[in-house]
Scaffold this motif. Structure first.
Motif, PDB file in Angstrom:
ATOM      1  N   ARG A 138      48.083   6.212  46.744  1.00 20.52           N
ATOM      2  CA  ARG A 138      47.282   6.369  45.530  1.00 20.52           C
ATOM      3  C   ARG A 138      47.900   7.464  44.665  1.00 20.52           C
ATOM      4  O   ARG A 138      48.190   8.553  45.142  1.00 20.52           O
ATOM      5  N   VAL A 139      48.085   7.156  43.389  1.00 25.23           N
ATOM      6  CA  VAL A 139      48.774   8.060  42.472  1.00 25.23           C
ATOM      7  C   VAL A 139      47.818   8.512  41.381  1.00 25.23           C
ATOM      8  O   VAL A 139      47.035   7.716  40.860  1.00 25.23           O
ATOM      9  N   VAL A 140      47.906   9.800  41.051  1.00 23.28           N
ATOM     10  CA  VAL A 140      47.172  10.360  39.917  1.00 23.28           C
ATOM     11  C   VAL A 140      48.220  10.903  38.946  1.00 23.28           C
ATOM     12  O   VAL A 140      49.110  11.659  39.346  1.00 23.28           O
ATOM     13  N   LEU A 141      48.125  10.486  37.688  1.00 24.33           N
ATOM     14  CA  LEU A 141      49.006  10.977  36.631  1.00 24.33           C
ATOM     15  C   LEU A 141      48.221  11.942  35.756  1.00 24.33           C
ATOM     16  O   LEU A 141      47.109  11.626  35.327  1.00 24.33           O
ATOM     17  N   LEU A 142      48.810  13.100  35.485  1.00 24.96           N
ATOM     18  CA  LEU A 142      48.169  14.113  34.653  1.00 24.96           C
ATOM     19  C   LEU A 142      49.209  14.677  33.687  1.00 24.96           C
ATOM     20  O   LEU A 142      50.393  14.642  33.962  1.00 24.96           O
ATOM     21  N   GLY A 143      48.748  15.225  32.576  1.00 26.40           N
ATOM     22  CA  GLY A 143      49.651  15.875  31.645  1.00 26.40           C
ATOM     23  C   GLY A 143      49.331  15.517  30.209  1.00 26.40           C
ATOM     24  O   GLY A 143      48.324  14.876  29.919  1.00 26.40           O
ATOM     25  N   VAL A 144      50.221  15.941  29.324  1.00 28.14           N
ATOM     26  CA  VAL A 144      50.069  15.688  27.898  1.00 28.14           C
ATOM     27  C   VAL A 144      51.277  14.881  27.450  1.00 28.14           C
ATOM     28  O   VAL A 144      52.413  15.342  27.554  1.00 28.14           O
ATOM     29  N   VAL A 145      51.028  13.670  26.976  1.00 22.65           N
ATOM     30  CA  VAL A 145      52.105  12.798  26.502  1.00 22.65           C
ATOM     31  C   VAL A 145      52.013  12.644  24.993  1.00 22.65           C
ATOM     32  O   VAL A 145      51.002  12.969  24.382  1.00 22.65           O
ATOM     33  N   GLY A 146      53.082  12.125  24.405  1.00 22.45           N
ATOM     34  CA  GLY A 146      53.175  12.057  22.955  1.00 22.45           C
ATOM     35  C   GLY A 146      52.230  11.096  22.281  1.00 22.45           C
ATOM     36  O   GLY A 146      51.694  11.380  21.209  1.00 22.45           O
ATOM     37  N   ASP A 147      52.000   9.917  22.896  1.00 22.52           N
ATOM     38  CA  ASP A 147      51.169   8.909  22.249  1.00 22.52           C
ATOM     39  C   ASP A 147      50.668   7.891  23.277  1.00 22.52           C
ATOM     40  O   ASP A 147      51.004   7.968  24.456  1.00 22.52           O
ATOM     41  N   ASP A 148      49.861   6.941  22.805  1.00 23.80           N
ATOM     42  CA  ASP A 148      49.287   5.931  23.707  1.00 23.80           C
ATOM     43  C   ASP A 148      50.359   5.058  24.340  1.00 23.80           C
ATOM     44  O   ASP A 148      50.217   4.627  25.488  1.00 23.80           O
ATOM     45  N   ASP A 149      51.436   4.780  23.615  1.00 19.21           N
ATOM     46  CA  ASP A 149      52.520   3.966  24.178  1.00 19.21           C
ATOM     47  C   ASP A 149      53.150   4.659  25.382  1.00 19.21           C
ATOM     48  O   ASP A 149      53.423   4.026  26.397  1.00 19.21           O
ATOM     49  N   GLU A 150      53.374   5.960  25.269  1.00 16.10           N
ATOM     50  CA  GLU A 150      53.951   6.707  26.387  1.00 16.10           C
ATOM     51  C   GLU A 150      52.984   6.733  27.568  1.00 16.10           C
ATOM     52  O   GLU A 150      53.388   6.621  28.720  1.00 16.10           O
ATOM     53  N   LYS A 151      51.713   6.838  27.277  1.00 12.68           N
ATOM     54  CA  LYS A 151      50.694   6.815  28.328  1.00 12.68           C
ATOM     55  C   LYS A 151      50.733   5.475  29.074  1.00 12.68           C
ATOM     56  O   LYS A 151      50.776   5.442  30.307  1.00 12.68           O
ATOM     57  N   ARG A 152      50.739   4.385  28.329  1.00  8.06           N
ATOM     58  CA  ARG A 152      50.791   3.050  28.958  1.00  8.06           C
ATOM     59  C   ARG A 152      52.074   2.857  29.759  1.00  8.06           C
ATOM     60  O   ARG A 152      52.059   2.290  30.854  1.00  8.06           O
ATOM     61  N   LEU A 153      53.195   3.330  29.217  1.00 10.64           N
ATOM     62  CA  LEU A 153      54.472   3.203  29.908  1.00 10.64           C
ATOM     63  C   LEU A 153      54.473   3.983  31.217  1.00 10.64           C
ATOM     64  O   LEU A 153      54.965   3.499  32.235  1.00 10.64           O
ATOM     65  N   ALA A 154      53.911   5.159  31.228  1.00  9.61           N
ATOM     66  CA  ALA A 154      53.838   5.965  32.447  1.00  9.61           C
ATOM     67  C   ALA A 154      53.001   5.261  33.517  1.00  9.61           C
ATOM     68  O   ALA A 154      53.397   5.206  34.689  1.00  9.61           O
TER      69      ALA A 154
END
Length: 182
Positions: A138-154
């Motif tokens: 199980r993975v949890v992703l945290l942090g501040v990304v540039g935009d929604d596209d980067e969020k979806r890609l991650a």
């Protein structure tokens, strides 16, 4: 000999300073915000470790824009103490993410390494801004990304890593709040 020592010290400091600048440069938060977040999470983690229970080691603490995230696999007693400690520090919010005990065919270290490798190799992602926690697939992703596209890609990249069974997304977009001075 003394000149060589001074040179080595200056070279080392320059290298470390470059690493710090790179990490801050890639972060969307203001330097003061990063400092406040690091101070907040370190204060909470320090207080967790001062408690007379070993569960403090099993709780990871993250902070972004004053929002605290507690991640880990811990007993109910440790969870309650961690929440109380975090709230004493008066963050904007506290989000707990507790893992239920589970087993996985892939070790957490191997999976975390594979995940980090994929995040680094994926074009369009700034992997230095993405923190990860791995527990039994199980993975949890945290942090501040540039935009929604980067969020979806991650999220998509994490889901495609062999051995990942679920992905929880706590990635945030840069805050548009104006800094206030007191």
């Amino acid at each position: 000999m003394q000149r060589l020592s001074v040179f080595m010290l200056l070279a080392g400091l320059t290298f470390l300073h470059g690493c710090t600048v790179y990490g801050i440069y890639k972060d969307q938060r203001l330097v003061d915000t990063i400092t406040d977040d690091k101070t907040l999470s370190a204060g909470i983690k320090s207080e967790l470790l001062k408690e007379n229970f070993t569960g403090g080691w099993s709780v990871a603490v993250y902070s972004y824009y004053g929002n605290v995230f507690l991640i880990g696999e811990a007993s109910q007693n440790v969870q309650n103490k961690a929440l109380a400690i975090a709230r004493r520090h008066k963050p904007r919010s506290v989000t707990p993410h507790w893992f239920a005990p589970a087993k996985s065919d892939v070790s957490d270290i191997v999976l975390a390494t594979s995940l980090r490798k994929e995040l680094i190799q994926t074009g369009g992602l700034s992997s230095t801004r993405i923190d990860t926690e791995v527990n039994a697939g199980r993975v949890v992703l945290l942090g501040v990304v540039g935009d929604d596209d980067e969020k979806r890609l991650a999220v998509r990249t994490a889901r495609e890593v062999n051995g990942v069974t679920s992905v929880t997304n706590y990635l945030m977009l840069p805050s548009t709040q104006k800094r206030t001075t007191e």
